[in-house]
Structure formats: C-alpha cells, structure tokens
Write an enzyme that holds these catalytic residues in place. Structure first.
Site, short mmCIF file in Angstrom:
data_model
loop_
_atom_site.label_atom_id
_atom_site.label_comp_id
_atom_site.label_asym_id
_atom_site.label_seq_id
_atom_site.Cartn_x
_atom_site.Cartn_y
_atom_site.Cartn_z
N HIS A 1 0.84 -1.20 0.00
CA HIS A 1 0.00 0.00 0.00
C HIS A 1 0.88 1.25 0.00
O HIS A 1 0.65 2.20 -0.78
CB HIS A 1 -0.90 -0.02 1.23
CG HIS A 1 -1.74 1.20 1.40
ND1 HIS A 1 -3.06 1.26 1.01
CD2 HIS A 1 -1.45 2.43 1.90
CE1 HIS A 1 -3.54 2.46 1.27
NE2 HIS A 1 -2.59 3.19 1.81
N GLU A 2 1.90 1.26 0.85
CA GLU A 2 2.78 2.43 0.91
C GLU A 2 3.59 2.59 -0.37
O GLU A 2 3.83 3.71 -0.82
CB GLU A 2 3.71 2.31 2.13
CG GLU A 2 2.99 2.27 3.47
CD GLU A 2 2.06 3.45 3.69
OE1 GLU A 2 2.42 4.58 3.27
OE2 GLU A 2 0.97 3.26 4.26
N GLU A 24 -5.59 7.06 -1.51
CA GLU A 24 -5.58 5.77 -0.80
C GLU A 24 -6.24 4.67 -1.65
O GLU A 24 -5.90 3.50 -1.53
CB GLU A 24 -6.29 5.88 0.54
CG GLU A 24 -5.67 6.86 1.53
CD GLU A 24 -4.26 6.47 1.94
OE1 GLU A 24 -3.92 5.27 1.86
OE2 GLU A 24 -3.48 7.37 2.30
N HIS A 81 1.94 4.67 -3.07
CA HIS A 81 2.13 6.13 -3.06
C HIS A 81 3.32 6.52 -3.92
O HIS A 81 3.28 7.51 -4.67
CB HIS A 81 2.35 6.62 -1.63
CG HIS A 81 1.12 6.66 -0.79
ND1 HIS A 81 0.02 7.41 -1.11
CD2 HIS A 81 0.83 6.04 0.39
CE1 HIS A 81 -0.92 7.26 -0.18
NE2 HIS A 81 -0.45 6.43 0.74
#
Length: 663
Positions: free
Chosen positions: A542-543, A595, A546
């Site tokens: 998930h990170e 997100e 970004h």
C-alpha cells in the site's frame, strides 16, 4: 413467496434439495458430454489449448472456448458448480459484456460460468440446439483438461428469452443434437420468464411480415445488411480507436472507456449488430412465429423433468413477466412442490443487465464517489440498483448446492511479477481527478514545496536518531517482504524506499519522499504486533503505491499534521504553513482518493482479496484481542462484507436527497 433470506440458513426442503443435487451430481459425473474422441480433438486444437491455458493462469478473465464465453471462479474460492447462462434477445449476443457484473458476481461465489452467446433468431429450435451443443463442447473441454471437476453440479440460468430457451431445453428441445444435456443439468434458474410470441409482441406480424410475397424482399435485405457489415467493420474499428483517443485527449476519460476501440467492436458491437441479417433471413425462410404460451402449456406438463430443481425469479417491476404461469404448468405436470421455488425480488426486467456506466469525465463510479462524499444526482439510484443485483446473485447462490465433498481450492498460482507496471495501469480515476483539482489551487504549490522541504528533512533526521532502519541485519524478515513487494510492482533496487520501524502504540504506517534522498516508509511497532507477515507485506505494498503513483509533495503535505509539524519548522516554512492549513479540506479529500490507488497496489501484490481485507478489518477493530498474528478467518471477513452492504443500502436511500440538498 418472498425474497430468499440472506442469513445463510436453509429450510428443510432446501436441505433435501441439496442432498438430491449432490446425489445426482455423483450419479451424473460419469456422463460424458461428447465422445472421448471428440473431447480429445477439442483439447488438441491449438486455439482451444491456448484458451484452456489462459483459463488456468488467468482466473476472473473472460476466455472464448469452443464458441462459449467462459470465466472461472477466482482461486481463493472453492468451485461449487457450473452455470450454463443464456441471455435475452439481442443483448445475449455478447453476454460477457452485457451481463458482465451479474456473471462475474456469480463466478465470485464459486460458480464456473459458461455463457453461450445468443444470436437472436425467430427459430427457437435452432437456438436451443446451438446453446446446448456449444455448452457441451466447452464443458467437455474444461473437464477433459482437468480444469472443471466433473462432479460439480450443472445449472441452466436464463434471463428473458434465455429463460424461455432454458425451459425448452428442459423439455428436450435439443435432445437430437445434445442428448446428454438434460441429464447433466441438476437445476434451472429462470429469470423474468415469458412466452409472448411474435404475434403477441409485434403489431400486424402475421398480417404483414409473414406474407409469402415479401420473402424475396426480406432475403435481399438480409444479404445487403451482411455485405454492408463486412465492408464497414474495418473502418468502424479504426473510427472507434480514433474516437477513443480523441475523447481521452480532451479530458473525457469515462467517455473513452465507454467508446472502447477495435477490440470492443469485435467483441461487443459486431455480435450485437450481426443479428439483424439473421432475423430477416429467418422470416425469408418461412418462420411464421415463435413458441407461445399455448405450445408451452402442452409441452411443459408432459416433457419437463419431474426431478429438476427449479428456481423461478420474478422481478417486481417487469410488466412482461409470466413466471407464475410457468409455475402453474410445473404443478400441472405433477412437479414436486419442494422442487420448485418462486421468489419475487425488487427491480425491473433489465436488472441482470445492470452495469454501471463510468462518469463521462473522470471515469469514476458511484461507490468510489460515495467514499469521498461527492455523490452525484443519480448515485443513490445506481447504488440501489447494485444492491438489487446483489440480492439476485445471492438468491441464485443460495439455490445452488454446496461444493461436493472433497472439493478443494484451485492450486495457488505462482505470484505474477508485473513487469513494466506503470501508475496509469492501476491508478484510481478519483486519484487522477483529485490530483488535477488540487494542483489548480492558487498558491498551494509554492506553499507546499516550502513546508514539505523542511518537513522531509526534519522527519528524516528523526528517523535516523530514534527509529530502526530495516535491512539485512535489522528486521531481515521485514526487509525480505519489502524486496518481494517491490519485485511484484516492478520497483528497481535504486527506487526501493528505506523502511524504519518506530516504537508507537498507534498502529500506523506512512510514506514520505525526500528530495535528493531515498523515500522512506515508517511503520509503527504496534502495527507489526497486530498483523501477520502476509498482512504486513500488504501494508508495505500500500505504501509503495504512493511512490509508484508519484504522490510526492501532496502526500507529504497531507501528512504534515500527522507528523506534528509546525513550531519545529524553519521560519519560512512556518509562514507558509497557514496557507496549507487553509486547504486542509482539499488535502483530506485528495488523500482519501489517493488511498484508493494504494489499495489497488496492495491487491496487486497480495493477488487475492482476503489478506488486504483482513488488514482493513483489523484496523477497524476486528482483530482486537482475538487472533493475534495471523490473518482473520474467512467467515469473519465475509460477515464484515455483509455489514458493508448496509452502507450501500443507506447510501441508496439517502443519495438522491443528499445530492439535491448538498448533504
């Protein structure tokens, strides 16, 4: 007569039906759809081999096999049955497009879907034979190749005209061409059944259209339409490609998705339009009418199998529905009452065709817009239709028997490394929309760069001094998870961020890019204690999303308040900080949209939905004092998804008023 309950509890008649279906499945598992020689020939055909290989390696992907459109259940769901789907008139020609959401939802419940395209014709006998023989060839290929378990029960699911054809197949309409079909089918689901003939539907049909002197004219029209279609297909494909390119270039991403290109022409538009010549040819060949209720009233009581389990679905707002009449015919034929179930569900006759069109400008859908509290005027109605479709799928899922004893999940596929993956390949349209919107705010770009430059340096120094840098000697297992996630997302060693573990009782992870240095990810010790290794890998993915989507300075600005920036910043940065604070609302909306892209990155690395969902449920409170460091059980995750449906229902009820009054 009421909607099927969604609690998962089954009546005694339903349990008897399940036992009957499983018994028949065992008895019929030895029935071969086609002769061994024909089955072997199908599997040996190179094009079919390619299709079978694609089905094996690409679950949840539509594949053309022996003239049918096939999609398999995802590998994290145990297969429980095979659905032979027949769609309605005209729209049934490309069921993998027109019924896409409905059929994919069935596959997600553990049902193989073999959809036989319905090229609309007035000759129902021919349609029934084509549907049965196409299914038998595809089914034979699947079972001979070892992809589909031959013990799985088979169901016919028909909608509209497809429901009528399903009933005709049950009466033996295709026995001459596909003699094993009826014996293989353990149950039928007929949605919006009706038997209105051409005479009943088309004014002056017999008086005008079936006159013998018109037959040469109609034949000529059929031939001309076929010729025109062949001549214009290539030009139309080029025009669609160009139209899609221009539409996207002027900022209408959703419009470009709707138009599609040459591939969509061949897969959707052409099959639908090619039905017109055939209809004229049918009349030219002397077809006078289609089977009406009088003909079916004679055939069903005599010929429809007495032991066939039947689910009849009537949609409340369908004025053409004749489901209750068909139920009476079954009872007239001494069909056991506990083998026939009629349910009434909300929605109109087109409900199975519901596929939400993306927003013309940004390509977003109602659910994602609701996540940002930016619903449009019709979003409540769209969410309501989606909830109704879910009820329909749940009814069919509840009707189907459980997976046979000994059934197992499909072998776990090797993890796919997404070579050449770019942000545009998975970036959520809301992320793109909000990034463009926030970039246009006057003065924010300069302010953000001043604050972020100071913030990045402050946090970087803090990490080095008071956190643990992950590497081969410190947290080596966490380092391995990061390398594995980067490999899947095609992030090079030079682009791989540093990871720091920080002691904190608050379960969080966040990312900051640093100008001139490697970006870094901070993960709190409490989060490591809450999650298992697979879940931690999902968080890292998930990170990484970004960074892959280059969220950059906007991400740093959104994290400024989280990291306690302010008085510790240099004077120049503190001067610009109030300007950023003034845009805090816009930054919060952007971050929620960003997100969504990162959740997609998490799914790309996990390559199954349950681990990412387990992370979300735990962070929502679902893992407190219960499972420790292991993923949540499937039953708890499914219960959470049921809870999420309540949100859909609430939004569908309030969406219209909220949009009208700015709520």
């Amino acid at each position: 007569r009421q909607a099927v309950p969604t609690s998962g509890l089954k009546s005694s008649s339903a349990m008897r039906r399940d036992a009957s279906l499983v018994t028949r499945a065992a008895e019929d598992s030895a029935v071969t759809a086609l002769s061994p020689a024909v089955s072997a020939a199908i599997v040996a055909d190179q094009s079919q081999q390619d299709a079978l290989e694609k089905l094996e390696k690409s679950p949840s992907t539509w594949v053309s096999l022996c003239g049918a459109k096939v999609v398999r259940p995802p590998p994290w769901v145990t297969a429980k049955g095979v659905v032979h789907f027949i769609g309605g008139a005209f729209v049934g020609a490309a069921p993998h497009w027109t019924y896409r959401r409905f059929l994919m939802s069935l596959a997600e419940r553990g049902l193989w879907v073999v959809a036989t395209p319905l090229s609309t014709s007035f000759d129902h006998q021919r349609l029934a034979e084509e549907a049965a023989t196409t299914f038998e060839r595809a089914y034979s290929a699947l079972t001979a190749a070892g992809l589909a378990d031959p013990r799985l029960p088979v169901y016919t699911v028909g909608h509209g005209m497809g429901a009528l054809l399903g009933a005709q197949l049950g009466c033996g309409a295709a026995d001459a061409k596909a003699p094993g079909y009826v014996g293989r089918v353990l149950g039928q689901v007929l949605i919006s059944y009706n038997t209105k003939s051409l005479t009943g539907n088309i004014p002056l049909w017999k008086e005008l259209w079936t006159r013998d002197e018109l037959r040469p004219v109609l034949k000529g029209i059929s031939e001309r339409l076929s010729q025109v279609g062949e001549l214009t297909e290539s030009a139309a494909g080029t025009a669609l490609d160009l139209g899609s390119f221009v539409t996207r270039a002027i900022g209408l991403e959703g419009g470009a998705q709707i138009i599609g290109g040459k591939d969509k022409l061949e897969d959707l538009y052409t099959p639908v339009l090619q039905q017109l010549p055939r209809l004229f040819q049918d009349v030219a060949d002397g077809v006078k009418d289609t089977p009406d209720e009088r003909e079916m009233a004679k055939r069903v009581p005599r010929q429809y199998p007495k032991d066939m389990q039947v689910l009849l679905i009537r949609l409340e707002d369908d004025p053409n529905d004749q489901t209750e009449a068909f139920e009476k015919l079954l009872k007239k034929g001494s069909h056991a009452s506990d083998m026939v179930e009629l349910v009434q569900l909300p929605g109109n006759g087109d409900l199975p065709l519901f596929n939400e069109m993306p927003n013309m400008v940004d390509g977003t859908d109602a659910m994602s817009r609701a996540a940002l509290s930016s619903s449009g005027l019709f979003d409540g109605a769209l969410l309501g239709a989606g909830a109704q479709l879910d009820d329909l799928v749940d009814a069919i899922n509840g009707f189907s028997a459980p997976a046979p004893d000994g059934a197992k999940l499909a072998p776990k596929l090797p993890r796919v490394h997404l070579e050449g993956l770019c942000a545009k390949d998975f970036r959520h349209p809301l992320d793109s929309r909000q990034t463009r919107a926030i970039s246009r705010l006057p003065g924010i770009d300069i302010a953000v760069r001043q604050v972020v430059k100071a913030l990045e340096q402050k946090v970087y120094e803090e990490n080095i001094s008071s956190s643990i840098l992950v590497g081969e000697q410190q947290y080596p297992w966490l380092n391995d998870l990061m390398i594995r996630a980067c490999d899947v997302l095609d992030i090079t060693e030079e682009e791989t961020p540093e990871v720091y573990v920080k002691h904190s009782a608050e379960p969080k992870a966040y990312t900051l890019p640093v100008e001139g240095k490697r970006p870094f990810i901070i993960i709190h010790t409490s989060l490591l204690e809450m999650l298992c290794e697979e879940e931690i890998e999902a968080v890292l993915a998930h990170e990484l999303g970004h960074l892959k989507c280059e969220h950059g300075i906007w991400l740093s600005a959104a994290n400024a308040s989280l990291l306690g920036a302010g008085s510790a910043l240099p004077l120049v940065a503190r001067i610009f900080q109030p300007l950023i604070d003034g845009f805090s609302g816009e930054l919060a909306v952007w971050q929620r949209a960003a997100e969504l892209s990162c959740d997609r990155a998490m799914l790309l690395v996990a390559q199954e939905p349950w681990i990412p969902l387990s992370v979300i449920v735990k962070l929502s409170g679902g893992g407190a004092m219960s499972t420790g460091r292991r993923a949540l059980p499937r039953e708890q995750l499914e219960a959470f998804l049921e809870q999420a449906k309540l949100y859909d229902e609430a939004r569908s009820e309030s969406g219209l008023l909220s949009a009208m009054f700015g709520g």
